[in-house]
Design an enzyme around this catalytic site. Structure first.
Site, PDB file in Angstrom:
ATOM      1  N   GLY A  49       0.813  -1.217   0.000  1.00 12.13           N
ATOM      2  CA  GLY A  49       0.000   0.000   0.000  1.00 12.13           C
ATOM      3  C   GLY A  49       0.842   1.261   0.000  1.00 12.13           C
ATOM      4  O   GLY A  49       0.539   2.236  -0.698  1.00 12.13           O
ATOM      5  N   CYS A  50       1.906   1.257   0.760  1.00 13.05           N
ATOM      6  CA  CYS A  50       2.779   2.433   0.855  1.00 13.05           C
ATOM      7  C   CYS A  50       3.493   2.688  -0.471  1.00 13.05           C
ATOM      8  O   CYS A  50       3.711   3.845  -0.856  1.00 13.05           O
ATOM      9  CB  CYS A  50       3.778   2.258   1.986  1.00 13.05           C
ATOM     10  SG  CYS A  50       2.968   2.111   3.600  1.00 13.05           S
ATOM     11  N   THR A  51       3.836   1.620  -1.176  1.00 13.93           N
ATOM     12  CA  THR A  51       4.477   1.766  -2.483  1.00 13.93           C
ATOM     13  C   THR A  51       3.501   2.353  -3.495  1.00 13.93           C
ATOM     14  O   THR A  51       3.848   3.282  -4.234  1.00 13.93           O
ATOM     15  CB  THR A  51       5.026   0.406  -2.958  1.00 13.93           C
ATOM     16  OG1 THR A  51       5.985  -0.059  -1.999  1.00 13.93           O
ATOM     17  CG2 THR A  51       5.667   0.517  -4.328  1.00 13.93           C
ATOM     18  N   ALA A  54       3.091   6.117  -2.668  1.00 11.59           N
ATOM     19  CA  ALA A  54       4.276   6.915  -2.993  1.00 11.59           C
ATOM     20  C   ALA A  54       4.457   7.048  -4.504  1.00 11.59           C
ATOM     21  O   ALA A  54       4.799   8.127  -5.006  1.00 11.59           O
ATOM     22  CB  ALA A  54       5.514   6.297  -2.353  1.00 11.59           C
TER      23      ALA A  54
END
Length: 163
Positions: A49-51, A54
């Site tokens: 999710g963070c990738t 970003a």
């Protein structure tokens, strides 16, 4: 889910902060006077999710910049981790290291979380849109990563057009 009372309120001054970015440089709220700032908090570098989040903010960065807006991602990860994350995924946005959770706590995103029956403290994925006067213009308290950068850009476009 974080309580609304845990977050700074819309219209009030955004909490000041100072943190180190991926290059070891000190960054603080005052660096963005007279500009909009997207301050987004995420749990961990290089997770799915963070990738997605970003990479999406990186993709839309030129549109944000055209509106005089900067993007800062904040997580408890180290500067070294941020460097690897940026390099691996060709990210252009700045990432701030908050290992002591000071910035996270100031914005109310360091919360008790539950996963697979276990409770732990962690970052609740959240985004704060700060206007050119340093006030909170909009808050997304519990974010789904996919499509979020576009939603933030759309809100920023609306707010800039209304000025």
């Amino acid at each position: 889910m974080p309580e609304a009372k845990d977050f700074p309120q819309l219209g009030q001054k955004a909490p000041d902060f100072r943190a180190i970015n991926q290059d070891g440089n000190s960054v603080n709220l005052g660096d963005f006077q007279s500009q909009w700032l997207v301050l987004y908090f995420y749990p961990k570098d290089d997770t799915p999710g963070c990738t997605v989040e970003a990479k999406d903010f990186t993709e839309y960065e030129p549109e944000f910049n055209a509106l005089r807006a900067n993007i800062l991602g904040v997580s408890p990860d180290t500067e070294k981790s941020h460097c690897r994350f940026r390099q691996k995924h060709s990210l252009s946005i700045q990432l701030l290291s908050d290992p002591e959770h000071q910035v996270c706590e100031a914005y109310g995103v360091w919360q008790l979380k539950k996963f697979m029956g276990k409770e732990f403290m962690g970052v609740v994925r959240s985004t704060f849109l700060i206007d050119s006067d340093g006030n909170l213009a909009f808050v997304w308290p519990k974010v789904k990563a996919k499509g979020h950068a576009q939603a933030v850009l759309t809100k920023l476009q609306e707010l800039v057009a209304a000025q």
